[in-house]
Design a protein around this motif. Structure first.
Motif, PDB file in Angstrom:
ATOM      1  N   ILE A 216       0.838  -1.206   0.000  1.00  0.00           N
ATOM      2  CA  ILE A 216       0.000   0.000   0.000  1.00  0.00           C
ATOM      3  C   ILE A 216       0.870   1.251   0.000  1.00  0.00           C
ATOM      4  O   ILE A 216       0.637   2.198  -0.761  1.00  0.00           O
ATOM      5  CB  ILE A 216      -0.958  -0.009   1.204  1.00  0.00           C
ATOM      6  CG1 ILE A 216      -2.038  -1.080   1.010  1.00  0.00           C
ATOM      7  CG2 ILE A 216      -1.606   1.360   1.400  1.00  0.00           C
ATOM      8  CD1 ILE A 216      -2.874  -1.357   2.251  1.00  0.00           C
ATOM      9  N   LEU A 217       1.907   1.260   0.839  1.00  0.00           N
ATOM     10  CA  LEU A 217       2.828   2.393   0.847  1.00  0.00           C
ATOM     11  C   LEU A 217       3.529   2.516  -0.508  1.00  0.00           C
ATOM     12  O   LEU A 217       3.721   3.623  -1.025  1.00  0.00           O
ATOM     13  CB  LEU A 217       3.872   2.229   1.957  1.00  0.00           C
ATOM     14  CG  LEU A 217       3.375   2.348   3.388  1.00  0.00           C
ATOM     15  CD1 LEU A 217       4.504   2.048   4.373  1.00  0.00           C
ATOM     16  CD2 LEU A 217       2.785   3.733   3.655  1.00  0.00           C
ATOM     17  N   GLY A 218       3.905   1.384  -1.088  1.00  0.00           N
ATOM     18  CA  GLY A 218       4.552   1.403  -2.395  1.00  0.00           C
ATOM     19  C   GLY A 218       3.648   1.952  -3.474  1.00  0.00           C
ATOM     20  O   GLY A 218       4.094   2.683  -4.369  1.00  0.00           O
TER      21      GLY A 218
ATOM     22  N   ALA B  45      -8.379  -3.026  -2.012  1.00  0.00           N
ATOM     23  CA  ALA B  45      -8.123  -4.211  -2.838  1.00  0.00           C
ATOM     24  C   ALA B  45      -6.819  -4.877  -2.430  1.00  0.00           C
ATOM     25  O   ALA B  45      -6.724  -6.112  -2.363  1.00  0.00           O
ATOM     26  CB  ALA B  45      -8.088  -3.819  -4.309  1.00  0.00           C
ATOM     27  N   ILE B  46      -5.808  -4.081  -2.154  1.00  0.00           N
ATOM     28  CA  ILE B  46      -4.527  -4.640  -1.718  1.00  0.00           C
ATOM     29  C   ILE B  46      -4.681  -5.309  -0.361  1.00  0.00           C
ATOM     30  O   ILE B  46      -4.247  -6.443  -0.152  1.00  0.00           O
ATOM     31  CB  ILE B  46      -3.440  -3.545  -1.662  1.00  0.00           C
ATOM     32  CG1 ILE B  46      -3.130  -3.018  -3.069  1.00  0.00           C
ATOM     33  CG2 ILE B  46      -2.172  -4.075  -1.003  1.00  0.00           C
ATOM     34  CD1 ILE B  46      -2.203  -1.812  -3.089  1.00  0.00           C
ATOM     35  N   PHE B  47      -5.330  -4.614   0.574  1.00  0.00           N
ATOM     36  CA  PHE B  47      -5.461  -5.157   1.918  1.00  0.00           C
ATOM     37  C   PHE B  47      -6.376  -6.383   1.951  1.00  0.00           C
ATOM     38  O   PHE B  47      -6.270  -7.217   2.844  1.00  0.00           O
ATOM     39  CB  PHE B  47      -5.986  -4.094   2.886  1.00  0.00           C
ATOM     40  CG  PHE B  47      -5.628  -4.385   4.307  1.00  0.00           C
ATOM     41  CD1 PHE B  47      -4.421  -3.970   4.824  1.00  0.00           C
ATOM     42  CD2 PHE B  47      -6.490  -5.102   5.126  1.00  0.00           C
ATOM     43  CE1 PHE B  47      -4.066  -4.262   6.138  1.00  0.00           C
ATOM     44  CE2 PHE B  47      -6.147  -5.387   6.436  1.00  0.00           C
ATOM     45  CZ  PHE B  47      -4.927  -4.972   6.946  1.00  0.00           C
ATOM     46  N   GLY B  48      -7.237  -6.502   0.967  1.00  0.00           N
ATOM     47  CA  GLY B  48      -8.170  -7.619   0.953  1.00  0.00           C
ATOM     48  C   GLY B  48      -7.625  -8.904   0.371  1.00  0.00           C
ATOM     49  O   GLY B  48      -8.317  -9.920   0.366  1.00  0.00           O
ATOM     50  N   THR B  49      -6.385  -8.899  -0.137  1.00  0.00           N
ATOM     51  CA  THR B  49      -5.823 -10.132  -0.691  1.00  0.00           C
ATOM     52  C   THR B  49      -5.666 -11.166   0.419  1.00  0.00           C
ATOM     53  O   THR B  49      -5.355 -10.840   1.562  1.00  0.00           O
ATOM     54  CB  THR B  49      -4.462  -9.869  -1.359  1.00  0.00           C
ATOM     55  OG1 THR B  49      -3.615  -9.142  -0.453  1.00  0.00           O
ATOM     56  CG2 THR B  49      -4.638  -9.053  -2.623  1.00  0.00           C
TER      57      THR B  49
ATOM     58  N   LEU C 281      -1.770  -9.430  -7.876  1.00  0.00           N
ATOM     59  CA  LEU C 281      -2.457  -8.146  -8.009  1.00  0.00           C
ATOM     60  C   LEU C 281      -1.500  -7.040  -8.441  1.00  0.00           C
ATOM     61  O   LEU C 281      -1.882  -6.127  -9.178  1.00  0.00           O
ATOM     62  CB  LEU C 281      -3.111  -7.778  -6.676  1.00  0.00           C
ATOM     63  CG  LEU C 281      -4.195  -6.697  -6.695  1.00  0.00           C
ATOM     64  CD1 LEU C 281      -5.403  -7.147  -7.518  1.00  0.00           C
ATOM     65  CD2 LEU C 281      -4.617  -6.340  -5.288  1.00  0.00           C
ATOM     66  N   LEU C 282      -0.245  -7.118  -8.014  1.00  0.00           N
ATOM     67  CA  LEU C 282       0.738  -6.091  -8.338  1.00  0.00           C
ATOM     68  C   LEU C 282       1.511  -6.383  -9.618  1.00  0.00           C
ATOM     69  O   LEU C 282       2.284  -5.546 -10.074  1.00  0.00           O
ATOM     70  CB  LEU C 282       1.741  -5.943  -7.181  1.00  0.00           C
ATOM     71  CG  LEU C 282       1.162  -5.530  -5.830  1.00  0.00           C
ATOM     72  CD1 LEU C 282       2.273  -5.466  -4.791  1.00  0.00           C
ATOM     73  CD2 LEU C 282       0.441  -4.185  -5.920  1.00  0.00           C
TER      74      LEU C 282
END
Length: 492
Positions: A176-178, A348-352, A361-362
């Motif tokens: 998320i920070l990235g 979306a990132i945190f929900g993986t 996802l990335l």
């Protein structure tokens, strides 16, 4: 206050060397360089050669000098020397060597996994010097000397791990920070970074960036700390509490990135912001990026403006991501300054649900290549040490610059490992800067419209990024560094 976990780091340094034609990318070349590398060290270190290496998926590794074969899980314990064709493909250096009857060979030397401490720093310094110094090869049939040279396409990749193992929550928070700070990271790189697929921005070319979200009403946990919401839903049951949208992403996008035709390199707000749409990151319809941007080319004849693939049903894969709570500014645990889209991407990132899903996802959407990692990647190694990989930076023979990039990369994972309250404060600081950048961006567009001298405000965003990452002591170094980047600092 909870102490920070012990971090590890590793660096992949790419560069060009010159050999004679009959020794292009063969085992003797790698072994000759390994011999010189060990000769340049005051104290011996474990070294290996990898033949036929392709990303993390394949390659035959053996110890040097005894030739003992190595399993992939052992690679991280050795300084690995391997070939890398992407370093020389299409470069002026290759054309020059060809004209001189020599061969430009792309090489990569990867450090072993080091502790992010004084001992690891000391070893990194010694090994960096051993690589940079080069010298005369004993096997002069390969070349007279080993002289590493960075090229426009060569990179310096930094892997950051955790000594006790990188857990999923820390990896998600670092990602998320990235995502949020990607424009700031690129503001510290050469102006041409992000122009090739191997270091393309995740905010433009990842599966997440190319997913179309249909924001719907949903019930869910806080995307920051996983605490129950008003309905008492626990963190453990989060995979079943969201409404999902199945998103189809084409399998057959042969991805290439090139500079847009027309315009100048300094006119790249879209590049420096790392967005994926024809808008700024603030969803302001009146702010349009310039024409000089990265363009995603597809082999398919049909595509939409949002970079979605247009393959047939059997050529597509489904991507499922959870959507955030949208009732108000605070129920999802995110700062109110973030736009709804930013909140959706973060959620979306945190929900993986596992490391593999996060890595997917990335990653880029092109499944025709084994390596689909972009500028930021989760290096997910089953039954081995997983890391966060930062691929933004260009190759260098400047040890101090390389170490400063390692420090920045480690700061991301360190911040991600902090308690929830501290991590939430980092997000708040970023959100406030985003809001300030909105007005600066509008002013920049207005000045450019009326042909007044102006510079993309995102090019100075590295300063507040360092403050967010608690690296304010490094600001003087980076001030001196970016002042020398003439292309990057041009005004319009």
């Amino acid at each position: 206050m909870t102490s920070d976990p012990a971090l590890t780091f590793g660096v992949e340094l790419e560069f060009l060397v010159t050999t004679r034609k009959e020794h292009e990318n063969n085992q003797e070349t790698y072994e000759a360089i390994a011999e010189l590398f060990l000769r340049n060290l005051a104290n011996p270190l474990p070294c290996a050669c990898v033949h036929g290496k392709w990303s993390k998926y394949r390659g035959t590794a053996y110890r040097y000098p005894d030739g003992m074969p190595l399993d992939k899980t052992e690679w991280k314990n050795y300084y690995c020397i391997s070939g890398d064709g992407s370093v020389v493909d299409g470069t002026k250096e290759k054309a020059q060597r060809d004209a001189e009857g020599e061969i430009a060979v792309g090489l990569e030397i990867s450090t072993r996994a080091l502790g992010f401490d004084d001992r690891g720093c000391s070893e990194f310094s010694a090994t960096f010097a051993a690589i940079k110094d080069g010298g005369s090869l004993k096997n002069t049939k390969i070349a007279d000397r080993f002289e590493p040279q960075p090229t426009q396409t060569a990179g310096l990749h930094v892997h950051i791990g955790v000594e006790d193992g990188l857990d999923l929550e820390t990896a998600k928070k670092a990602a998320i920070l990235g995502w949020l700070l990607e424009p700031c990271l690129f503001s510290l790189c050469n102006h041409d970074r992000g122009m090739t697929l191997s270091n393309a921005p995740i905010r433009k070319y990842s599966r997440l960036a190319q997913t179309k979200f249909d924001i719907t009403e949903s019930e869910g946990i806080s995307v920051v700390d996983g605490t129950p919401d008003g309905n008492g839903v626990s963190k453990e049951s989060h995979s079943g509490i969201h409404k999902y949208q199945d998103v189809e992403v084409s399998k057959d996008q042969d991805l290439k990135i090139r500079q847009g035709e027309g315009g100048t390199k300094d006119e790249q707000p879209s590049d420096s912001q790392g967005t994926h749409e024809e808008k700024s990151i603030f969803d302001d319809e009146n702010v349009q990026p310039s024409e000089d941007k990265m363009i995603l080319e597809s082999c398919q004849k049909e595509s939409t403006s949002t970079c979605e693939g247009s393959g047939t049903t059997e050529d597509k894969v489904e991507l499922t991501v959870p959507l955030p709570v949208q009732e108000d500014d605070t129920s999802d645990g995110l700062p109110k300054e973030f736009s709804s889209k930013e909140k959706t991407w973060i959620s979306a990132i945190f929900g993986t649900r596992d490391m593999g899903e996060l890595a997917e996802l990335l990653s880029g959407t092109n499944v025709n290549f084994m390596n689909r990692r972009l500028a930021l990647a989760v290096y997910n190694r089953e039954n081995d040490q997983s890391t966060i990989e930062f691929r933004h930076f260009q190759s260098t023979t400047d040890e101090n610059l390389a170490w400063k990039w390692v420090r920045i990369s480690a700061a991301f994972v360190r911040a991600a490992s902090r308690p929830v309250s501290e991590y939430r404060e980092k997000l708040h600081l970023i959100a406030v800067e985003y809001r300030l950048m909105k007005s600066k961006w509008k002013e920049h567009i207005q000045d450019r419209t009326f042909q007044r001298e102006t510079m993309d405000p995102w090019l100075d965003s590295w300063k507040w990024m360092l403050l967010v990452l608690d690296l304010e002591d490094d600001i003087p170094f980076w001030d001196d560094y970016v002042a020398k980047l003439t292309e990057r600092n041009r005004t319009t």
